[in-house]
Design a protein around this motif. Sequence first.
Motif, PDB file in Angstrom:
ATOM      1  N   THR A   1      13.720   7.605   3.240  1.00 39.38           N
ATOM      2  CA  THR A   1      13.328   8.277   1.987  1.00 39.38           C
ATOM      3  C   THR A   1      14.520   8.836   1.224  1.00 39.38           C
TER       4      THR A   1
ATOM      5  N   VAL B   1       0.872  -1.173   0.000  1.00 38.33           N
ATOM      6  CA  VAL B   1       0.000   0.000   0.000  1.00 38.33           C
ATOM      7  C   VAL B   1       0.910   1.225   0.000  1.00 38.33           C
ATOM      8  N   PRO B   2       0.631   2.221  -0.846  1.00 41.78           N
ATOM      9  CA  PRO B   2       1.475   3.415  -0.815  1.00 41.78           C
ATOM     10  C   PRO B   2       1.290   4.205   0.473  1.00 41.78           C
TER      11      PRO B   2
ATOM     12  N   GLU C   1       7.171   1.408 -10.180  1.00 40.66           N
ATOM     13  CA  GLU C   1       6.247   1.668 -11.299  1.00 40.66           C
ATOM     14  C   GLU C   1       6.990   1.791 -12.629  1.00 40.66           C
ATOM     15  N   ASP C   2       8.207   2.306 -12.571  1.00 41.12           N
ATOM     16  CA  ASP C   2       8.978   2.496 -13.805  1.00 41.12           C
ATOM     17  C   ASP C   2       9.793   1.264 -14.191  1.00 41.12           C
TER      18      ASP C   2
ATOM     19  N   HIS D   1      17.309   7.361  -3.634  1.00 41.88           N
ATOM     20  CA  HIS D   1      17.915   7.830  -4.882  1.00 41.88           C
ATOM     21  C   HIS D   1      19.424   8.047  -4.776  1.00 41.88           C
ATOM     22  N   GLN D   2      20.017   7.653  -3.665  1.00 41.85           N
ATOM     23  CA  GLN D   2      21.474   7.826  -3.571  1.00 41.85           C
ATOM     24  C   GLN D   2      22.195   6.751  -4.363  1.00 41.85           C
TER      25      GLN D   2
ATOM     26  N   LEU E   1       8.319   3.658  -4.719  1.00 38.87           N
ATOM     27  CA  LEU E   1       7.271   3.178  -5.627  1.00 38.87           C
ATOM     28  C   LEU E   1       7.417   3.769  -7.032  1.00 38.87           C
ATOM     29  N   ASP E   2       7.985   4.975  -7.124  1.00 35.09           N
ATOM     30  CA  ASP E   2       8.287   5.515  -8.461  1.00 35.09           C
ATOM     31  C   ASP E   2       9.157   4.524  -9.229  1.00 35.09           C
TER      32      ASP E   2
ATOM     33  N   TRP F   1       3.861  -3.264  -9.742  1.00 31.01           N
ATOM     34  CA  TRP F   1       3.324  -2.846  -8.447  1.00 31.01           C
ATOM     35  C   TRP F   1       1.892  -3.358  -8.328  1.00 31.01           C
TER      36      TRP F   1
ATOM     37  N   ASN G   1       7.089   5.712   1.452  1.00 34.27           N
ATOM     38  CA  ASN G   1       7.578   4.759   0.441  1.00 34.27           C
ATOM     39  C   ASN G   1       7.318   5.213  -1.001  1.00 34.27           C
ATOM     40  N   LEU G   2       6.763   6.410  -1.172  1.00 34.78           N
ATOM     41  CA  LEU G   2       6.365   6.841  -2.517  1.00 34.78           C
ATOM     42  C   LEU G   2       7.554   6.964  -3.467  1.00 34.78           C
ATOM     43  N   GLY G   3       8.687   7.414  -2.964  1.00 31.30           N
ATOM     44  CA  GLY G   3       9.871   7.558  -3.817  1.00 31.30           C
ATOM     45  C   GLY G   3      10.312   6.215  -4.365  1.00 31.30           C
TER      46      GLY G   3
END
Lengths: 615, 615
Positions: free
Chosen positions: A198, A52-53, A65-66, A202-203, A61-62, A72, A57-59
Amino acid sequence: MSTPTAALQGEIHRLQLQVNSLRTEKGAEQITVGNYILARLEQLRVTSIFGVPGDFNLGFLDLVEDHPTIDWIGNCNELNAAYAADGYARVKEHSIGVITTTFGVGELSAINGIAGAFSEMVPVLHLVGVPSTSQQATKPMLHHTLGDGRYDAYVQAAKQFTFSQAFLSDKNHAAAEIDRVLIDCITVARPVYIALPTDLVHQKISSESLRIPLTRSPPHNNPQVESFVLEQIVTLFEAAQGDAVVLVDACAIRHDVREELNDFLRKTGFPVYAAPMGKTAVDENYERYGGIYLGTISRPDIKEKVESAKLVLSVGSLLSDFNTGNFSYNIPTTRTIEVRNYPILTAPDLHSTHTRVQYASFPGIGMKQFIPKLTERLTSYHENASEITVPKFVTDVPKEENGDITHTWFWPRIAKFLKPKDVIVTETGTSNFGIQDVALPEKSVLVSQILWGSIGWSVGSLLGAAIAAREVGLGRAILFVGDGSIQLTVQELSVMLRLDVKPIIFLLNNSGYTIERYIHGKTRKYNDISNWTWTSLFKVLGDPEEQLSRTYTVRNKDELSSLLEDTTFASADRIQLVEIIMDPLDAPRALKVQAELSGKTNSYDAVLNPTTATA
Amino acid sequence: MSTPTAALQGEIHRLQLQVNSLRTEKGAEQITVGNYILARLEQLRVTSIFGVPGDFNLGFLDLVEDHPTIDWIGNCNELNAAYAADGYARVKEHSIGVITTTFGVGELSAINGIAGAFSEMVPVLHLVGVPSTSQQATKPMLHHTLGDGRYDAYVQAAKQFTFSQAFLSDKNHAAAEIDRVLIDCITVARPVYIALPTDLVHQKISSESLRIPLTRSPPHNNPQVESFVLEQIVTLFEAAQGDAVVLVDACAIRHDVREELNDFLRKTGFPVYAAPMGKTAVDENYERYGGIYLGTISRPDIKEKVESAKLVLSVGSLLSDFNTGNFSYNIPTTRTIEVRNYPILTAPDLHSTHTRVQYASFPGIGMKQFIPKLTERLTSYHENASEITVPKFVTDVPKEENGDITHTWFWPRIAKFLKPKDVIVTETGTSNFGIQDVALPEKSVLVSQILWGSIGWSVGSLLGAAIAAREVGLGRAILFVGDGSIQLTVQELSVMLRLDVKPIIFLLNNSGYTIERYIHGKTRKYNDISNWTWTSLFKVLGDPEEQLSRTYTVRNKDELSSLLEDTTFASADRIQLVEIIMDPLDAPRALKVQAELSGKTNSYDAVLNPTTATA
């Protein structure tokens, strides 16, 4: 690759990964921490991530999804998502289930599902999106916190129910930490936990380690101990003149020795029986297979055959109450050889496996490498073994005057409907017991939760099982669930509609918690539930025009039989729900006996009758 | 009883109970352990127990079902039950919420709801039915165990999220243990945990202790420290010439000082504002009430009034992100006086309360006894205080050309529909923010979960709130929830139908998780959900003929206004659901700003922009 070579190769990979993480490669190609996790999951053949978003955790999930090969699966709630990840892992061999939730609220909602995966030994990764590393340090009173600065409370809880944990806090150690827990997950078949802040998503880190695959092979058995044990067992078989049976149980499935076991059976010819949690580890139409052994609850001919054998080779036993007829095995230890994994959590025993011969224990002798050696030495018994008769495990559909759908009639009738490669999910309750009395077709897979027994689990699990079945080329996904249990997790049917998986759901409508009526409170109101209009359920949950689904209510034997014979229905071309009206006080034979025993040990009348269960 | 007398009387009761438990009375009238618990709950005015039956709690449920004044509310699942117990406790002042679950599977399913009650300071008893004392000793591999003998794993997890725990193991200590945790529950307003083995339920103990009521009064303030603090505060008020405002927050509600506070306000005349979690602690139509202060997110006139006052008397503050406009208060410490309870878990601080004057801390000076003394000393400022102007907290319904239902229009329009004594439950998401912009009627109660923020909570909570509202003579129960959140816990509507409670459910259908779209991933698929046929929901969940319920869909302002003006609808004579179609990207003003701030501190782009939240 032969098993010993695989074990050595696994050891090499483990060491290479350690070397790599100590070097903390910097020069190589870069990858984000989030994508590093996804790359590892891709290597483990994960194609669906449940969850569940939530804002932490949204970052990540990007990235999901990609991702080109990982989907997902947004679930309706986190507990259902954990159940789905569990079902996915059970059906998709050599992969794992993955669930992603958010800090605090999300992860705690899932924790019962994770604990169930721990109890039942299912490899699941629980990946939790958590506040950034700087917030972890300063501990502001964020939403989803307990308000008292204890940012570690959730991981403390998770420690009780996961085998290992990685709270990522530094990109330089991230790859090694991720690899460590994923290796645990696949080698011990237990859930693990990763907390992903979070800002780390992206690191960039080195992707070097990804070139080394994660090893799933258990540690190598000590050759001297192993040959000692082998000789002991051979001696016992000699003394017994090969009068032996094999009893297969949960850990044979969970710890991945089905192939070795089936090879052993074919080459030696010994009769084989299964405990409920070992059902379908060996094809139930295999000519040397005799059915389910459940102690005193066993069918009498099966009980006699197992208990009178001079030797019982027990493979992967899990001696829980509901898996042993309430601890009623009647097999003397002097006649028992056990090869299994030892389900102990404490660290020194982490990877330990375990063989027992009569009263002697041999820690560190794991069955995956050991069974092939046993096969080699016991093949010579094939002729002797073939002479041991095995009861035929078939249950005829009984003739009953009354048209009502009884459990006695239902399960044998259903058995005729099932096909090879079907994936059959049964709920804790009448279904888990009813299914034990009938043989399932070859290559079918039974998915049930007999040790943990959390009601509602089967509905979430069905979703994951159905997705996995579709991926690996198995057949129909079929659920048996009661009206009480499905109410806990019902919304997940909406996700099935959205994903276009097409399970058949047999909903046993017996007006409440029948399993509990048998344990205690037969006519108590607390065992009643509201009756729902099951046939309108799909309309509400995303199929208003009923173009994607079909629903049926059957009230008697003829109606059910006609439906089961309908080829469109049987083709499972849509998601289908069959409401089956049953008597609230009818139950499968095994449940009636088990519940009586279980109710007694619950000792509600302890003052009068202080009985105790014995392990 | 005046407050100091009550505190002394409480101390006497505490000591009497200790004496009693040390004596372990044997001669007196006997009662079973199960009924002892129920007798205590009855004294605490509990009339409903929530939960799900499971084989380890059935014996206790017999007693509940047979109890003359306590009802068993069978929920659809345990998380919903925990949410319901939380909602019940929030609305039924001076009582507690009670949830009963079964060992392992049941209690863990509820744990997120319990953690939410901890975070938000709601008194809830989690009573768990566990295996018998003899099984606790021998630890057989029962169903619902982890399979490795760790019978204490669940209570270890519970320790993270409950204030105190009693694992009953001996009837002689049972009464004292039960009393200990129940006193904690009511004095600190946090959840507590009792594990009740099956065999103890019916064992007889002395009922002697029941004659001594459980005390809820906090410990007595040290009189010398108290008068020192009082003088300091009076001096500050003198220096400020009474140019002060009061800011009321969560703990004023949770720690039961509403009466003392309102007396203070009436007698002194100081203006009063509320934080979101303090909303409805003071009637929002009180002439000296100015609305919601939320730091930089505040309405500009409110922000100016609060931040320019020479003194701010903060009552029961809880400085979480969503309660403070993301930590954006602009009130210098030199101008701040805080009376509050100090939300710290560690044992020495258990009952501690806390007063702060500028930079000075005064532990042990609790607000319940302190506020009346402050009132006495500051009454003389009434004339001065009355001259301070207070902005009128009204929000007119804006005129909008477009017929679409926007948040800007919706909340002021809804405000006109609400009546005195309504119990209003708002879900985490757009509703929690939208409701902040409008004033609620006198004696209405707002129930929301702004710190914990677990989506789906409001649906379970509504059930408990509606039952409590009916009991204590409050008005309609009204829920505002989004289509994403309700899917997590939707089955609980079926229990509402069965119990004949009649809430109005405003379901904001904005096609997904709108709050998350604002935080991150505005057009991401993971923020989408399946669209359900909401208007058929009650048909499925127990009202096939729609005789108990009504449902509506409204798509524009006129349709909604007509419905709100319909007297039958407004009379709430049945359970009703109103699906309101809204734009997925529309949100209340406060949410837009908050989400922007929150999304930044989540630092998904941390490498480029390493911002941090500050506490």
